[in-house]
Design a protein around this motif. Structure first.
Motif, PDB file in Angstrom:
ATOM      1  N   THR A 108       0.437  -1.269  -0.225  1.00  0.00           N
ATOM      2  CA  THR A 108      -0.055  -0.087   0.105  1.00  0.00           C
ATOM      3  C   THR A 108       1.037   1.738  -0.264  1.00  0.00           C
ATOM      4  OG1 THR A 108      -1.979  -1.053   1.182  1.00  0.00           O
ATOM      5  CG2 THR A 108      -1.441   1.262   1.555  1.00  0.00           C
ATOM      6  N   LEU A 109       1.516   0.941   0.842  1.00  0.00           N
ATOM      7  CA  LEU A 109       2.933   1.862   1.057  1.00  0.00           C
ATOM      8  C   LEU A 109       3.541   2.633  -0.416  1.00  0.00           C
ATOM      9  CD1 LEU A 109       3.344   4.430   2.232  1.00  0.00           C
ATOM     10  CD2 LEU A 109       5.867   3.310   3.185  1.00  0.00           C
ATOM     11  N   GLN A 110       4.233   1.514  -1.281  1.00  0.00           N
ATOM     12  CA  GLN A 110       5.218   1.213  -2.327  1.00  0.00           C
ATOM     13  C   GLN A 110       3.869   1.639  -2.694  1.00  0.00           C
ATOM     14  OE1 GLN A 110       8.402   1.613  -2.739  1.00  0.00           O
ATOM     15  NE2 GLN A 110       8.448   1.754  -4.757  1.00  0.00           N
ATOM     16  N   GLN A 111       2.598   1.509  -3.468  1.00  0.00           N
ATOM     17  CA  GLN A 111       2.231   1.899  -4.953  1.00  0.00           C
ATOM     18  C   GLN A 111       2.175   3.289  -4.837  1.00  0.00           C
ATOM     19  OE1 GLN A 111      -1.352  -0.567  -4.309  1.00  0.00           O
ATOM     20  NE2 GLN A 111      -1.632  -0.455  -5.917  1.00  0.00           N
ATOM     21  N   GLN A 112       2.242   4.318  -4.197  1.00  0.00           N
ATOM     22  CA  GLN A 112       2.146   5.749  -3.825  1.00  0.00           C
ATOM     23  C   GLN A 112       3.318   6.175  -3.381  1.00  0.00           C
ATOM     24  OE1 GLN A 112      -1.052   6.768  -4.160  1.00  0.00           O
ATOM     25  NE2 GLN A 112      -1.957   4.806  -4.246  1.00  0.00           N
ATOM     26  N   ASN A 113       4.522   5.499  -3.231  1.00  0.00           N
ATOM     27  CA  ASN A 113       6.009   6.458  -3.432  1.00  0.00           C
ATOM     28  C   ASN A 113       6.908   6.789  -4.787  1.00  0.00           C
ATOM     29  OD1 ASN A 113       8.386   6.698  -3.007  1.00  0.00           O
ATOM     30  ND2 ASN A 113       9.000   4.452  -2.862  1.00  0.00           N
ATOM     31  N   ILE A 114       5.440   7.236  -5.455  1.00  0.00           N
ATOM     32  CA  ILE A 114       6.093   8.609  -6.674  1.00  0.00           C
ATOM     33  C   ILE A 114       5.764   9.669  -6.781  1.00  0.00           C
ATOM     34  CG2 ILE A 114       4.103   6.909  -7.959  1.00  0.00           C
ATOM     35  CD1 ILE A 114       2.240   9.340  -7.284  1.00  0.00           C
ATOM     36  N   ALA A 115       7.199   9.764  -7.852  1.00  0.00           N
ATOM     37  CA  ALA A 115       7.778  10.908  -7.756  1.00  0.00           C
ATOM     38  C   ALA A 115       6.802  12.179  -8.065  1.00  0.00           C
ATOM     39  CB  ALA A 115       8.890  10.836  -9.153  1.00  0.00           C
ATOM     40  N   THR A 116       6.337  13.428  -7.630  1.00  0.00           N
ATOM     41  CA  THR A 116       5.753  14.366  -7.424  1.00  0.00           C
ATOM     42  C   THR A 116       6.764  15.790  -7.773  1.00  0.00           C
ATOM     43  OG1 THR A 116       5.357  14.986  -5.620  1.00  0.00           O
ATOM     44  CG2 THR A 116       3.976  13.601  -5.991  1.00  0.00           C
ATOM     45  N   PRO A 117       6.050  16.600  -9.069  1.00  0.00           N
ATOM     46  CA  PRO A 117       6.487  17.463  -8.859  1.00  0.00           C
ATOM     47  C   PRO A 117       7.282  18.700  -7.633  1.00  0.00           C
ATOM     48  CG  PRO A 117       4.637  18.137  -9.971  1.00  0.00           C
ATOM     49  CD  PRO A 117       4.476  16.179  -9.621  1.00  0.00           C
ATOM     50  N   PHE A 118       8.428  19.558  -7.757  1.00  0.00           N
ATOM     51  CA  PHE A 118       8.081  20.609  -6.567  1.00  0.00           C
ATOM     52  C   PHE A 118       6.971  21.334  -6.809  1.00  0.00           C
ATOM     53  CE2 PHE A 118      12.899  18.918  -7.100  1.00  0.00           C
ATOM     54  CZ  PHE A 118      12.667  18.948  -6.102  1.00  0.00           C
ATOM     55  N   PRO A 119       6.495  22.178  -5.290  1.00  0.00           N
ATOM     56  CA  PRO A 119       5.883  22.946  -5.890  1.00  0.00           C
ATOM     57  C   PRO A 119       5.804  23.826  -6.908  1.00  0.00           C
ATOM     58  CG  PRO A 119       6.283  22.743  -2.911  1.00  0.00           C
ATOM     59  CD  PRO A 119       7.557  21.782  -4.299  1.00  0.00           C
ATOM     60  N   ASN A 120       5.125  24.344  -7.896  1.00  0.00           N
ATOM     61  CA  ASN A 120       4.837  25.219  -8.914  1.00  0.00           C
ATOM     62  C   ASN A 120       5.954  25.073  -9.885  1.00  0.00           C
ATOM     63  OD1 ASN A 120       3.957  27.549  -6.918  1.00  0.00           O
ATOM     64  ND2 ASN A 120       5.673  28.313  -6.445  1.00  0.00           N
ATOM     65  N   GLY A 121       6.619  23.170  -9.971  1.00  0.00           N
ATOM     66  CA  GLY A 121       7.003  22.991 -11.030  1.00  0.00           C
ATOM     67  C   GLY A 121       5.733  22.671 -12.216  1.00  0.00           C
ATOM     68  N   VAL A 122       6.913  21.975 -13.246  1.00  0.00           N
ATOM     69  CA  VAL A 122       6.128  21.547 -13.936  1.00  0.00           C
ATOM     70  C   VAL A 122       6.106  20.193 -14.486  1.00  0.00           C
ATOM     71  CG1 VAL A 122       5.288  20.908 -16.455  1.00  0.00           C
ATOM     72  CG2 VAL A 122       6.036  23.924 -15.981  1.00  0.00           C
ATOM     73  N   ASP A 123       6.933  19.308 -14.405  1.00  0.00           N
ATOM     74  CA  ASP A 123       6.843  17.708 -14.355  1.00  0.00           C
ATOM     75  C   ASP A 123       7.993  16.941 -13.110  1.00  0.00           C
ATOM     76  OD1 ASP A 123       5.866  17.641 -16.315  1.00  0.00           O
ATOM     77  OD2 ASP A 123       7.244  18.096 -17.518  1.00  0.00           O
ATOM     78  N   ALA A 124       7.698  15.796 -12.430  1.00  0.00           N
ATOM     79  CA  ALA A 124       8.439  15.395 -11.300  1.00  0.00           C
ATOM     80  C   ALA A 124       9.652  15.710 -11.295  1.00  0.00           C
ATOM     81  CB  ALA A 124       8.313  14.300 -10.578  1.00  0.00           C
ATOM     82  N   PRO A 125      10.430  16.425 -10.879  1.00  0.00           N
ATOM     83  CA  PRO A 125      12.174  16.317 -10.483  1.00  0.00           C
ATOM     84  C   PRO A 125      12.912  14.879 -11.132  1.00  0.00           C
ATOM     85  CG  PRO A 125      11.528  16.297  -7.875  1.00  0.00           C
ATOM     86  CD  PRO A 125      10.031  16.343  -9.317  1.00  0.00           C
ATOM     87  N   LEU A 126      14.209  14.370 -11.089  1.00  0.00           N
ATOM     88  CA  LEU A 126      14.929  13.293 -11.660  1.00  0.00           C
ATOM     89  C   LEU A 126      14.935  12.889 -10.417  1.00  0.00           C
ATOM     90  CD1 LEU A 126      17.479  14.171 -14.564  1.00  0.00           C
ATOM     91  CD2 LEU A 126      15.522  12.862 -14.480  1.00  0.00           C
TER      92      LEU A 126
END
Length: 543
Positions: free
Chosen positions: A277-295
């Motif tokens: 359950t935890l790992q399913q949500q361990n995803i890369a998300t953008p920084f605040p005001n970012g467009v795409d997730a960082p590497l």
């Protein structure tokens, strides 16, 4: 019978089956006994040994603890599970939250030999150099070193930061895992033939970045002085370092996605989740005001303790351990990271700001003028017209310029201090193969690791040329590295015919490394000028 036994062992190694362990190489530690394997080539190994307790349950998001006591003799002939990577689901069979294991490779019957402690890379969000085989380095050293590799927690498991984690958990656990493993070496490596008083740490990419954090740990107070005595960093990675308050959004996003946001104790809720359950949500998300997730969304946090300030600021102020060091980079550090289709300056700027969110419009304009004042002179197959431009920018900002800055910081200390000279060596790795030239990727990030360990001893696929046209670079690199491990000097035991590698100084000389062309070079003036600009922005970029 002997021939039959040897055939069975060889077959088991080839099939990935646990080899039959020798009965006389069991190491009895005070918490467990580990039975390893003596190879016919004179190198023994012990794999999958616990250096810390399983970081699960109540120990999730906690600092590393001592391993549990094991009564039965433990098989140590196969690698332990790797730590779980960000944005990886379903969880691969080779990964687990229970992952704090290390491997030791040593000459059979070794006694008091120098130790090489390797920190793998992966951007603090994965482990990209897991299960490397130390046999080749030991053979290259003339059977005069011991090699230790290990896993450490990555992603949120190692670097989740928030007010809740600070108050009821532990920050920078991935770094603390490294320190715990180094403490294990101090306590136990003598049993495997290593000298705890002669430890060289090495690492690539994030592993090399971690070296810079260990060198500056606890405000450069020397609290870790007894744990290691020299350091060799390959392509040290300097991403943005957030404070606890700046990192809060990642924690809040994670609790929201996992359904823990409304819990009375959100951290306890996260600890209570099953790993799927935890790992399913361990995803890369953008920084605040970012467009795409960082590497690399998760990274070490400024906690005003272990990590007291930005790394650039600490080196600039002289707050670092004064020990022999190697830093260096590859010609084309950025090419494997940047969007291949980048076709405009605007697209390049989106990528740079997604990965360095503190960039202002004015700073980006300066970077554009340095690296992207016009389209790429050569457009490679299926690439956009600004791919190499943004790659050059990212490579120098994150890797090359920090390495030059640190080498200069060591030189400045040595020339201004009344204490003994502290040597610092810098290199420029420029080995090429035909496919990399044609594709435009060039001498890409950390490619030299294949030469240092030997192409047959890495867990990934080394370029084919390292066994053919570039095979000659392998003994050269292994000679410098094993010499540094043994003598804290890359020259003492370097390969015959290799040029002397002189320390970095006011003349900005570094070792240029290319098959049959290795020699000292003066760093290009244009690159030094670009790095002066980049370094001037570094603290504002939170590096």
């Amino acid at each position: 019978m002997v021939l039959l036994l040897l055939s069975v062992v060889a077959l088991s190694l080839g099939l990935g089956i646990a080899p039959v362990a020798a009965q006389n190489n069991t190491k009895h530690l005070d918490y467990a006994s580990y039975r390893g394997y003596d190879q016919a080539n004179g190198v023994s190994f012990w794999k999958g040994m616990r250096y810390a307790a399983a970081p699960t349950g109540s120990l999730r998001f906690a600092g590393p603890q001592d391993p549990d006591v094991e009564v039965e003799v433990q098989d140590a002939t196969t690698d332990g599970a790797r730590c779980i990577a960000t944005s990886t689901y379903p969880i691969p069979s080779t990964q687990s939250e229970d992952c704090l294991f290390l491997d030791v490779f040593a000459p059979t019957n070794a006694t008091d030999l120098p130790v090489y402690f390797f920190i793998q890379g992966g951007g603090y969000n994965s482990l990209s150099n897991a299960d490397y085989d130390g046999t080749g380095l030991i053979e290259a050293s003339g059977y005069n070193i011991v090699v230790v590799t290990f896993n450490y927690r990555v992603g949120p498991y190692g670097f989740l930061a928030s007010q809740e984690v600070e108050e009821s958990g532990s920050l920078n656990n991935g770094l603390k895992d490294m320190i715990k493993a180094l403490q294990w070496v101090q306590k136990y490596i003598h049993a495997f033939g290593g000298d705890p008083g002669h430890v060289t740490i090495g690492g690539d990419s994030a592993g090399a970045g971690a070296i810079t954090l260990l060198l500056t740990s606890y405000d450069g107070s020397g609290k870790l002085d007894n744990l290691f005595h020299a350091a060799a960093a390959e392509s040290q990675s300097f991403g943005p370092q957030l404070t606890v308050s700046q990192s809060q959004f990642q924690y809040d996003n994670l609790t929201e996605r996992t359904g823990c946001a409304d819990a009375s104790n959100t951290l306890q809720c996260l600890r209570g989740l099953d790993i799927d359950t935890l790992q399913q949500q361990n995803i890369a998300t953008p920084f605040p005001n970012g467009v795409d997730a960082p590497l690399y969304p998760y990274s070490p946090t400024i906690d005003h303790d272990l990590v007291s300030d930005y790394t650039y600021a600490l080196f600039g102020a002289g707050r670092f351990m004064k020990i022999p060091v190697i830093f260096g980079d590859d010609t084309n550090e950025g090419t494997i990271f940047t969007p291949h289709s980048t076709s405009s300056v605007a697209e390049a700027d989106v990528f740079l700001r997604d990965n360095f969110p503190a960039y202002t419009d004015s700073q980006l304009a300066t970077i554009n003028s340095l690296y992207m004042s016009q389209p790429d002179a050569v457009v490679y197959p299926n690439a956009g017209t600004y791919w190499r431009g943004v790659s050059n920018a990212y490579g120098e900002i994150r890797y090359i310029c920090p390495g030059i800055y640190i080498s200069t910081a060591y030189n400045n200390f040595s020339t201004s201090s009344s204490s003994d000279f502290v040597p610092s060596w810098n290199y420029h790795y420029a080995v090429l193969d035909d496919s990399a030239i044609t594709s435009g990727y060039g001498t890409q990030h950390t490619i030299e690791i294949n030469a240092i360990w030997g192409p047959e001893y890495v867990s990934g696929s080394a370029p084919a040329s390292y066994s053919t046209t570039n095979a000659a670079i392998v003994p050269v690199m292994q000679g410098y590295w094993t010499s540094f491990i043994r003598a804290y000097d890359p020259n003492t035991y370097r390969a015959p015919g290799s040029p002397e590698w002189r320390p970095w100084g006011a003349d900005k000389q570094r070792l240029f490394i290319r098959t049959n062309e290795t020699q000292m070079e003066t760093a290009e003036e244009a690159q030094l000028e670009r790095c002066d600009v980049v370094q001037g922005m570094a603290v504002l970029l939170e590096q």
